[in-house]
Design an enzyme around this catalytic site. Sequence first.
Site, PDB file in Angstrom:
ATOM      1  N   ALA A 124      13.336  55.048  44.689  1.00  0.00           N
ATOM      2  CA  ALA A 124      12.638  55.936  43.765  1.00  0.00           C
ATOM      3  C   ALA A 124      13.197  57.357  43.876  1.00  0.00           C
ATOM      4  O   ALA A 124      13.773  57.742  44.898  1.00  0.00           O
ATOM      5  CB  ALA A 124      11.140  55.931  44.069  1.00  0.00           C
ATOM      6  N   ARG A 126      11.893  60.091  44.337  1.00  0.00           N
ATOM      7  CA  ARG A 126      11.328  60.971  45.378  1.00  0.00           C
ATOM      8  C   ARG A 126      12.054  60.811  46.713  1.00  0.00           C
ATOM      9  O   ARG A 126      11.890  61.616  47.617  1.00  0.00           O
ATOM     10  CB  ARG A 126       9.835  60.688  45.552  1.00  0.00           C
ATOM     11  CG  ARG A 126       9.503  59.292  46.033  1.00  0.00           C
ATOM     12  CD  ARG A 126       7.988  59.104  46.133  1.00  0.00           C
ATOM     13  NE  ARG A 126       7.634  57.745  46.523  1.00  0.00           N
ATOM     14  CZ  ARG A 126       7.465  56.738  45.685  1.00  0.00           C
ATOM     15  NH1 ARG A 126       7.660  56.942  44.384  1.00  0.00           N
ATOM     16  NH2 ARG A 126       7.119  55.541  46.102  1.00  0.00           N
ATOM     17  N   TYR A 127      12.841  59.736  46.830  1.00  0.00           N
ATOM     18  CA  TYR A 127      13.572  59.496  48.077  1.00  0.00           C
ATOM     19  C   TYR A 127      15.030  59.944  48.007  1.00  0.00           C
ATOM     20  O   TYR A 127      15.590  60.417  48.988  1.00  0.00           O
ATOM     21  CB  TYR A 127      13.540  58.006  48.430  1.00  0.00           C
ATOM     22  CG  TYR A 127      12.158  57.457  48.670  1.00  0.00           C
ATOM     23  CD1 TYR A 127      11.363  57.943  49.707  1.00  0.00           C
ATOM     24  CD2 TYR A 127      11.637  56.455  47.868  1.00  0.00           C
ATOM     25  CE1 TYR A 127      10.096  57.444  49.930  1.00  0.00           C
ATOM     26  CE2 TYR A 127      10.363  55.949  48.079  1.00  0.00           C
ATOM     27  CZ  TYR A 127       9.602  56.445  49.113  1.00  0.00           C
ATOM     28  OH  TYR A 127       8.352  55.951  49.327  1.00  0.00           O
ATOM     29  N   THR A 128      15.663  59.754  46.860  1.00  0.00           N
ATOM     30  CA  THR A 128      17.094  60.042  46.760  1.00  0.00           C
ATOM     31  C   THR A 128      17.359  61.524  46.536  1.00  0.00           C
ATOM     32  O   THR A 128      16.501  62.260  46.048  1.00  0.00           O
ATOM     33  CB  THR A 128      17.737  59.238  45.611  1.00  0.00           C
ATOM     34  OG1 THR A 128      17.108  59.623  44.382  1.00  0.00           O
ATOM     35  CG2 THR A 128      17.560  57.751  45.834  1.00  0.00           C
TER      36      THR A 128
END
Length: 752
Positions: A124, A126-128
Amino acid sequence: MAKQSTLNFEGIEQQPLREFAEKAYLDYSMYVILDRALPHIGDGLKPVQRRIIYAMSELGLKATAKFKKSARTVGDVLGKFHPHGDSACYEAMVLMAQSFTYRYPLVDGQGNWGSADDPKSFAAMRYTESRLAPYAEVLLKELDQGTTDWQPNFDGTLDEPRLLPAELPNILLNGTTGIAVGMATDIPPHNLREVVDACIYLLSNPKASIKDLCGFIPGPDYPTGAEIITSKADLRTIYETGNGSVRMRAVYQDNRDEIVISALPHQTSGAKVLEQIAQQMNAKKLPQIVDLRDESDHETPTRLVIILRSNRIDNDALMRHLFATTDLERSYRVNLNMIGLDHRPRVKNLLTILTEWLIFRRETVRRRLQFRLDKIVSRLHILEGLLIAFLNIDEVIAIIRNEEKPKIELMRRFKLSDEQAESILELKLRHLAKLEEVKIKAEQKELAIERGELESILGSETKMTTLIKKELQTLAKDLGDERRTKIVERELAQEMVETEKVSSDPLTVILSAKGWVRQGKGHEIEGRGLSYKSGDEFLVEAKGRANQLAIFLDSTGRCYTASPHTLASARGYGEPLTSKFTPPDRAFFTGMLLADPNQQVIIASNAGYGFVTSVENLTTKNKSGKQVLSVPTHGESIAPRLVSDVKKQQLAIISAAGHMLIFDLADLPILPKGKGNKIMQINPKELADGSDKMRFMLVLNKGEGLEIKTEKKSLKISAKELAEYTGKRAQRGKVLPKNILENIIDITINES
C-alpha cells in the site's frame, strides 16, 4: 377543486432526450480519449502520468533527493491536479516504477513495488517510498524554460503543464497501453539508442522511408530479455500500418538432462508457467519431465529448471511443445494509436510518429532558445543602465538623496527605461564598489556572445537541426543501453504428438488371448514365460521403443492406438484393453505391433485377403477404433506384420489345413483400407465350418529361412528349401510335413 400547479419553466432550456444523451455520451467519449486513456505524441504520457511526474517535481523529489512516502505524492496529485480515485492513481505510479513493466522507469521506488510473478502484489502507498528516476529529467529539465503551455487545474487555483517538454520520443521508448471509448492503444517499448539513431537519420534525410528507419529500429525492445520471433517482414508491416502483433518466446539453455529457462516474455509469470507445465504432468501428458524447480532470486530474477527423465529426449521438440501450450511464448497486440500534434487521436506509422515528434522537439527547442534570448536581452538592457549609473555614480547618489521622485528624475536625466531605473534604485551599497563595474562589463561581454549564438541558431534551420542532433546524441550516450530483446527467427511452436513426448527406451508389449496387455522395459522379456490369469494365455508380443505407437487389431478389422508407456507394467497381469477401448460386441483382439507412423504393415483376414498399408492409416484417437480391414462373413483378422521393403520382401502364409505359400509382397496392393486382394486360396465353406483358414503369416527377406514352432518341437526350413513352397499370389500352396501340422503355435525367421 384541485389546486392548480404553480411550476414555472420559463428560462429553462428544453431539449429532446435523444439529443441530450447523444451529446453527453460524445462529450464523455472525447474526455476519456483525450484526457484519460491515450498518450500524447509529444511526451508519450497520459494525463495521470504527466500529473504524477509534475507533482513529484514540485515536491522536490528529484533523483538526488531523499525518498518520500508515496501517499504524500498521491495526495498532492489528487488534491491539486487529478481529482480521481487514489488507488487508480497509485497503480499508475507503481507501473512507472516497475523495471519489468517500463523499459525506462520514471519513478524510483523503495519498498515492495510488486514482482514479475505478480505485478499487483505491491504494498500500500502508506508503506512505499518514492522519488523520480534519473530518466524523468528527460521530461522535466526544460519545464521552467518557457517550453510549454500552461493550463488551470481542475479548480482554477493552480497552473499545470499541458505537456512536458520531452527531450526524447518517450512515446516509443516506454510505450503504453490504454482502453478508451471505441478505441484502444498498445504501443510497445523500444531501445533508446536505436530510436535516437533513427531520429538523427530522419533529421539528415527528411525523405527517408519506413524501410530506412527499420534499419535502425528493427523491432520493439521489452524490459525482459526474451526473444522476438516475429519475422522482419511482419515487423516492417507493423511499422508501416501501425497495427499488428509481436510474438515473444522465452530463452532457455539445454543442459541435456535439464532445461534452464533464463528469460520470460514480457509480463509473464514464472509461477504461472510452472503451474501450466505441472498441470500437463499431472495429466500424464509430459512423461519426459520428472520435476520442476524455481531457482529465481534477487541476483537471477528468472531461472526456471525443468528436470528431464532421460538425456535421450529431444529437448528442442519438448520446448516447441511447451511454447505452444504455455505462456513461454506469447503474442502482444500492437496498435500505435495516440493523440497527435493536431490534438486528434489516430493510428500512426513509424515515419509519422518520428516526424511529428521531431516537429514537437524543434518547436520546444525554439521556445527554449527564444526564452533564453529574451532573458539575455532583458539582462543586457539592465546592465546598460547599471553601467550608466556607475559612470555617473555621484550624480545618481545626489538625485536619490535630494529628489522627491528619484526614479522619474533618473529616467529623465540619463534617458533610462523604467526597468533600468528600478534596477538602479534596488542596488545595494555593497555593489557600489569599483570592482562591480568590471564585473558588469565582463557579464555584458559574455551575454553578448551568447546572444549572438542564440540569434544565429534561431535564424538558421541547419544550425537548429545540428543542435537537436547533438542533444539527442548526448542523451543516448548518457541514458542509452544495449538491446535486451533479441530478434531471431525460430521454428514454429508445435504441440507434440503422443509418441514425441517420451524417450526412445527399448520396450516390450505383451498381449494375452483374453485381451490383457502389459509392458516392460527392455527386450529381454519373454511373453511366453510370464504368468497369466486362469483361463488366459499368451497371444503375441511386440518389441520396440517407448516413443513408438502401439497398434491393436480386433477380430472385426478395427484398429486402436495407444502409447506404450501408458500401458500397465509387466510386473502384474496387466490391464484389459477394454478399459482403454470400446470394441464392438463379441469382438476380440487378434494382434498388435509397435511401429512408427511412416512404417508399412501387412494386414489380412483369415479368409485369405489382405493388403499393405502405412501404420499412419491405422492410428486413431477414437476409443471405439477405426475400421481398416473389411472382414468377410465367418472371417476374422489375423496378427499384422511389419514390412520394411515391399519390393524386396516375401510373404509366407500357413493355413489351418497345413498348406504353406510364399510369394513376393510386391504382388499385393498398397491401400489405406478395404478388403484387399486374395492372398491364399481358402474355400468359404471350409472357412465357415473352421476346417481351413489362414492362421499365420510372416514377412521374409530373400535369403532367410523360417522356423515353425509347435508345443513339443519345431521345423526349420532353410532359404533353399523354401523354394519348394514359392508360388503365385492366391494359390493354395504346398502341404507341410504331417508331423508338424498339429498344434502350430508360431512361425518365426530362421537366419541360419
